[in-house]
Design a protein around this motif. Structure first.
Motif, PDB file in Angstrom:
ATOM      1  N   LEU A  33     -97.481  82.684 -36.895  1.00 47.42           N
ATOM      2  CA  LEU A  33     -98.411  83.210 -38.063  1.00 47.42           C
ATOM      3  C   LEU A  33     -99.700  82.421 -37.932  1.00 47.42           C
ATOM      4  N   GLU A 229     -84.901  80.854 -45.816  1.00 50.17           N
ATOM      5  CA  GLU A 229     -86.172  81.268 -46.432  1.00 50.17           C
ATOM      6  C   GLU A 229     -86.000  82.486 -47.287  1.00 50.17           C
ATOM      7  N   ARG A 233     -87.365  82.070 -51.152  1.00 50.56           N
ATOM      8  CA  ARG A 233     -88.450  83.089 -51.667  1.00 50.56           C
ATOM      9  C   ARG A 233     -88.149  83.880 -52.801  1.00 50.56           C
ATOM     10  N   THR A 256     -91.945  77.788 -44.435  1.00 50.27           N
ATOM     11  CA  THR A 256     -90.654  78.300 -43.750  1.00 50.27           C
ATOM     12  C   THR A 256     -90.763  78.141 -42.406  1.00 50.27           C
ATOM     13  N   GLY A 259     -88.735  81.901 -40.670  1.00 48.32           N
ATOM     14  CA  GLY A 259     -88.399  82.790 -41.891  1.00 48.32           C
ATOM     15  C   GLY A 259     -88.404  84.174 -41.664  1.00 48.32           C
ATOM     16  N   ASN A 261     -89.902  86.974 -42.803  1.00 46.07           N
ATOM     17  CA  ASN A 261     -90.636  87.702 -44.034  1.00 46.07           C
ATOM     18  C   ASN A 261     -90.887  88.874 -43.865  1.00 46.07           C
ATOM     19  N   THR A 382     -98.051  78.417 -49.380  1.00 41.41           N
ATOM     20  CA  THR A 382     -96.944  78.716 -48.490  1.00 41.41           C
ATOM     21  C   THR A 382     -97.267  78.502 -46.946  1.00 41.41           C
ATOM     22  N   TYR A 383     -96.468  78.027 -46.104  1.00 40.34           N
ATOM     23  CA  TYR A 383     -96.849  77.583 -44.916  1.00 40.34           C
ATOM     24  C   TYR A 383     -95.690  78.329 -44.139  1.00 40.34           C
ATOM     25  N   LEU A 384     -96.159  78.874 -42.738  1.00 41.52           N
ATOM     26  CA  LEU A 384     -95.031  79.491 -41.912  1.00 41.52           C
ATOM     27  C   LEU A 384     -95.067  78.695 -40.500  1.00 41.52           C
ATOM     28  N   ALA A 412     -92.198  87.295 -38.553  1.00 37.99           N
ATOM     29  CA  ALA A 412     -92.457  85.746 -39.221  1.00 37.99           C
ATOM     30  C   ALA A 412     -93.966  85.766 -39.668  1.00 37.99           C
ATOM     31  N   THR A 415     -97.307  88.329 -43.615  1.00 39.09           N
ATOM     32  CA  THR A 415     -97.825  87.714 -44.791  1.00 39.09           C
ATOM     33  C   THR A 415     -97.624  88.580 -46.139  1.00 39.09           C
ATOM     34  N   THR A 424    -100.343  78.213 -40.927  1.00 37.33           N
ATOM     35  CA  THR A 424     -99.355  78.997 -39.991  1.00 37.33           C
ATOM     36  C   THR A 424     -99.761  78.104 -38.634  1.00 37.33           C
TER      37      THR A 424
END
Length: 450
Positions: A33, A229, A233, A256, A259, A261, A382-384, A412, A415, A424
């Motif tokens: 990410l 996650e 979420r 996450t 995760g 996403n 939010t951080y990935l 992943a 966003t 990210t």
């Protein structure tokens, strides 16, 4: 350091002929990410707003009807204590478990859940790491594990099951690392290893409120790995059952690790390969779902309705996996070298297998689109974190596109619906399992929590 093949058993996993002891790497995801940090002013404003909440308000955080049923002091693995809670809110239920015990709670978790391997999803475990009451960091941390896993193996003893994604496993994990840098660390343990993410999201909210009340703080940081996650979420996005409680505004940051996403289609995209480790008639024992209703093993055509991703014949043992599904065939195709690849993905009668296909399963209850539409509130930065190495020993690694062995990096990196991206990072040398314990991953999580 390169890895020697060892069986994997904790995260969604598709496997060709993996060892019988390979207890389901159920789909969990991960990937890179590349994002843009939010301005520092936003953090400052959020911190200022948090400071206006009084300790009295925090002490009243527990709004659910929760009962402390049991406590276990000095449980080991770096934990100071483990507690079992019961949420008596109408709507929770005992989910279905495979009859042969493959999905049952095991080891210390069976003791923590009162001696039963199949507890109701109204119950959850709250782990408190050493230093939970003395750490210097102002915002406590809740760790949320993924599919077919538990808080001990995921966060405190990566080698407990004999596998961790590498040839050598450490004896400590992210829980001890964060506690060592001054964080007050907690972890949740779910009753069902493949459970409904909407039920687990309510349990996450319960755990957050308990931590707030115990420490007198307005907010908690949440670190969620893989399938966890989706539950985390769902909580912050107020995606919930009709009887469920909405998000209480009590999460400061969501981090996450691998995760999903953008969802995943790993179980459906490789023909019958994923089944061979789980289908009993073929000798499989893994706690993993099947894309099929019927399969021929050693000349015998058999049915295993409990193992299906789709609810069938009154069985629904893997609802949490159905909720992770999204189609990627338009971007990465389907593994055309696998047996019955077309009918597995799109539905129908194949040479050895029969099933309804991925779209029917998505229509039956995937949460990916609803989560993206609901969105993560802007107040939750939010951080990935993603891995980029598809080299998990002993499993069929996802190879149709860039992945961490289980999930496409593009998933992943998705966003969609996340209002505030704090940061990210792609760790190209780590696979899906290593994301929860490798030193570079631990350091990055600590940095994002700072």
């Amino acid at each position: 350091m390169r890895r020697t093949p060892t069986p994997v058993r904790h995260i969604p996993t598709a496997i060709r002929r993996t060892p019988a002891g390979l207890s389901a790497l159920l789909l969990t995801l991960a990937a890179l990410l590349l994002g843009t940090p939010t301005p520092a002013e936003a953090d400052a404003a959020q911190a200022a707003a948090a400071r206006t909440a009084t300790a009295q308000t925090a002490a009243q955080a527990v709004t659910a009807p929760l009962t402390l049923e049991a406590a276990f002091p000095a449980p080991g693995n770096g934990w100071a204590k483990v507690e079992r809670y019961l949420d008596t809110t109408p709507g929770f239920r005992t989910e279905q478990y495979p009859a042969d015990g493959r999905g049952d709670q095991d080891g210390a978790r069976r003791t923590y859940f009162g001696g039963t391997g199949q507890p109701s999803s109204s119950r959850f475990l709250l782990y408190s790491a050493t230093g939970w009451d003395t750490g210097s960091r102002p915002t406590p941390v809740l760790l949320v594990h993924g599919a077919n896993d538990n808080a001990d193996r995921a966060w405190a003893n990566p080698g407990e099951s004999g596998t961790c994604g590498a040839s050598a496993c450490p004896s400590t994990g992210l829980a001890q690392y964060l506690a060592g840098t001054g964080h007050r660390v907690f972890a949740i343990g779910f009753a069902h290893k493949q459970g409904d993410n909407l039920l687990q999201a309510q349990a996450v909210g319960d755990a957050v409120s308990l931590i707030r009340a115990r420490l007198g703080v307005p907010q908690v940081d949440v670190v969620a790995w893989s399938k966890g996650e989706v539950a985390a979420r769902a909580y912050v996005s107020s995606v919930r059952p009709s009887w469920g409680r909405a998000y209480a505004g009590d999460v400061r940051r969501l981090i996450t690790l691998g995760g999903p996403n953008g969802g995943l289609d790993y179980v459906y995209a490789h023909g019958w390969s994923f089944d061979l480790a789980s289908w009993p008639a073929c000798g499989g024992t893994a706690n993993a779902p099947s894309p099929h209703l019927y399969m021929t093993c050693y000349g015998t055509y058999t049915a295993q309705p409990c193992l299906g991703v789709l609810p069938t014949g009154g069985y629904d043992c893997y609802p949490g996996q159905r909720q992770l599904l999204a189609r990627w065939d338009g971007r990465y195709g389907v593994d055309g070298t696998a047996q019955d690849w077309w009918t597995t993905y799109y539905g129908g009668q194949g040479f050895y297998t029969s099933g309804q296909g991925i779209q029917a399963a998505i229509d039956a209850g995937s949460l990916i689109a609803p989560l993206q539409q609901a969105g993560v509130p802007a107040s939750v930065r939010t951080y990935l974190l993603a891995g980029g190495s598809a080299d998990i020993p002993g499993v069929l690694n996802e190879n149709r596109g860039p992945s961490d062995g289980i999930v496409f990096t593009a998933s992943a990196l998705d966003t969609t619906g996340i209002a505030t991206i704090g940061g990210t990072r792609l760790l190209t040398g780590l696979n899906h399992l290593e994301l929860a314990w490798a030193p570079e991953a631990e350091s990055q999580v600590d940095n994002w929590l700072a």
